[in-house]
Each structure stands twice: as C-alpha cells, then as structure tokens.
Write an enzyme that holds these catalytic residues in place. Structure first.
Site, PDB file in Angstrom:
ATOM      1  N   LYS A 112       0.849  -1.197   0.000  1.00  0.00           N
ATOM      2  CA  LYS A 112       0.000   0.000   0.000  1.00  0.00           C
ATOM      3  C   LYS A 112       0.884   1.246   0.000  1.00  0.00           C
ATOM      4  O   LYS A 112       1.747   1.410   0.876  1.00  0.00           O
ATOM      5  CB  LYS A 112      -0.825   0.019   1.287  1.00  0.00           C
ATOM      6  CG  LYS A 112      -2.292  -0.224   1.100  1.00  0.00           C
ATOM      7  CD  LYS A 112      -2.940  -0.291   2.456  1.00  0.00           C
ATOM      8  CE  LYS A 112      -4.377   0.088   2.418  1.00  0.00           C
ATOM      9  NZ  LYS A 112      -4.980   0.039   3.750  1.00  0.00           N
TER      10      LYS A 112
HETATM   11  C1  E4P Z   1      -8.234   1.069   3.580  1.00  0.00           C
HETATM   12  O1  E4P Z   1      -7.522   0.204   3.114  1.00  0.00           O
HETATM   13  C2  E4P Z   1      -8.109   1.624   4.936  1.00  0.00           C
HETATM   14  O2  E4P Z   1      -7.411   0.698   5.746  1.00  0.00           O
HETATM   15  C3  E4P Z   1      -9.418   1.868   5.626  1.00  0.00           C
HETATM   16  O3  E4P Z   1     -10.515   1.495   4.848  1.00  0.00           O
HETATM   17  C4  E4P Z   1      -9.537   3.176   6.310  1.00  0.00           C
HETATM   18  O4  E4P Z   1     -10.779   3.264   6.930  1.00  0.00           O
HETATM   19  P1  E4P Z   1     -11.134   4.340   8.056  1.00  0.00           P
HETATM   20  O5  E4P Z   1     -11.408   5.634   7.397  1.00  0.00           O
HETATM   21  O6  E4P Z   1     -12.340   3.784   8.728  1.00  0.00           O
HETATM   22  O7  E4P Z   1      -9.926   4.411   8.963  1.00  0.00           O
END
Ligand code: E4P
Length: 219
Positions: free
Chosen positions: A87
């Site tokens: 990522k």
């Molecule tokens: C995506 O890969 C992120 O880990 C995640 O969806 C972030 O979500 P949040 O806004 O609830 O922290």
C-alpha cells in the site's frame, strides 16, 4: 464485488474467514497499532499469520515518506509473502514509488485516494488497486460514494485495468452503494461484515420454521 476485511485483528480474520465470503485483507499502520502490532517484526508476523488464514491479497502499508525509502520498504514488504500487496499513499513520493515498484512486478494498492485525478495517476503508475476512502470523504461533507462511481465509470470508459477498492466503509449501506457504483472490491470492518449477515426477518422466519418443525416432530 469481492469483499476484503479491513483489520489487522487476527481473531476477527479467523472468524470472518469461516464464513467463506472474504477474499482478501487490508491493513494500515493505524489498524496495526490498534492491535499493538509495531516494529521488531510484529507486523510481518501478523501478516504471515493472516496470509495463512485468507488465501488472497493482503495489503500492507509502507510508513516511509520519501520515495527512495518507500521503494526500499515496499520491496522488502513484497518479499514477505506472494499474496502481499504493498500500500502506497496518493502523494508525489507515493506515485514515484508505485511506478518503480510496479515495474518490478510488485502489486500496489494506492491508498488515501480522495480524487479522480489521484486515481488516474495511480493507474498510470501501475497500481493494481486504487482505494477511494468513502467514509472519510463523507465525514468532510463530500460524497464519498460519488468518487467511487466516478472512478469506476472513467476506468471502464478508458479500459483501465486498475481495480476500484472502496475503502473507509462505515456501514452495510456503504457496501450496497459501492456494489451499485461499480467497485470491484469493498474492504470492510469486521463489524460491518457481521451486520451484513443479519436481517430481522431471517431471524423471525428461522424461529418460526424451527417452532413449526418441532410441533410435528414431537407427534
Ligand atoms: C483502507 O484500506 C483503509 O485501511 C481503511 O478502509 C480506512 O478506513 P477508516 O477511514 O475507517 O480508517
């Protein structure tokens, strides 16, 4: 639309995997920290455990901020397991690292995407997934799901193969909307997955079937 689980909690992943509906996992530094997973190999150990449970992509985020450091860290993470997806954030440094690592065959999940322009750049840089953050946009008074729909439509129009991964999903309706908007994947918290399995009419119906069956089976 495939379902990924958005958590670094191995117990949750184990429970969810039993349902047979989860085909991948996404993690991030905040989710790892929430589970007390830090450096000293803790993140790697958890990811390897997750990869044993779910036979699908497991996204692991870099924490470096400079392109060279991101490339080095991302390359290292990619060696952990064949299912690992690296990522990288939607920043100039992130795009640079995406372009470099994707050419080396590393699978990339472009994270923290908040605009169509960022998604277009990530696709050009070779990202396999782009993650528009729906809930965080909604929190700011923007329409997060409209971004998912725009990216999905534009990618389709131009034959772009990068998959749209709806992220920052907060509730079951987000899942329905993501599917309707054309997302290829939604990554969801364990709580949302649990909510998706339930419907009060299913519970009422099942109770009635069981009750009626018990009446005749006693005869
Ligand atoms: C995506 O890969 C992120 O880990 C995640 O969806 C972030 O979500 P949040 O806004 O609830 O922290």
């Amino acid at each position: 639309m495939r379902i990924f689980l958005d958590t670094a909690n191995v117990d949750e992943i184990r429970q969810a995997a039993k349902l047979g509906v989860v085909s991948g996992v996404t993690t991030n530094p905040s989710l790892a920290a929430k589970e007390g997973i830090g450096t000293q190999g803790g993140y790697k150990k958890a990811v390897l455990e997750i990869a044993e449970i779910v036979d699908g992509p497991v996204s692991v985020e870099v924490v470096s901020l400079e392109p060279e450091a991101m490339i080095e860290e991302g390359w290292g993470i990619a060696q952990w397991h064949t299912n690992v997806v690296v990522k990288l954030p939607s920043t100039p440094a992130g795009f640079q690292a995406m372009a470099h690592l994707s050419k080396e065959g590393v699978k990339i999940n472009q994270t923290l995407c908040f605009s169509v322009n960022q998604a277009l750049l990530g696709a050009q840089a070779g990202a396999v997934y782009v993650s528009p953050f729906v809930g965080r946009l909604d929190d700011e008074g923007h329409d997060g799901m409209a971004l998912v729909a725009d990216i999905a439509e534009i990618f389709k129009k131009h034959g772009i193969s990068t998959q749209v991964l709806a992220a920052s999903i907060r509730h079951p309706l987000h899942c329905v909307m993501a599917a309707r908007a054309g997302a290829h994947v939604a990554t969801i918290p364990f709580k949302v997955l649990t909510q998706m399995t339930h419907h009060p009419l299913t519970d009422v119906g099942l109770a009635k079937f069981t009750q009626d069956w018990q009446k005749v089976s006693k005869k």
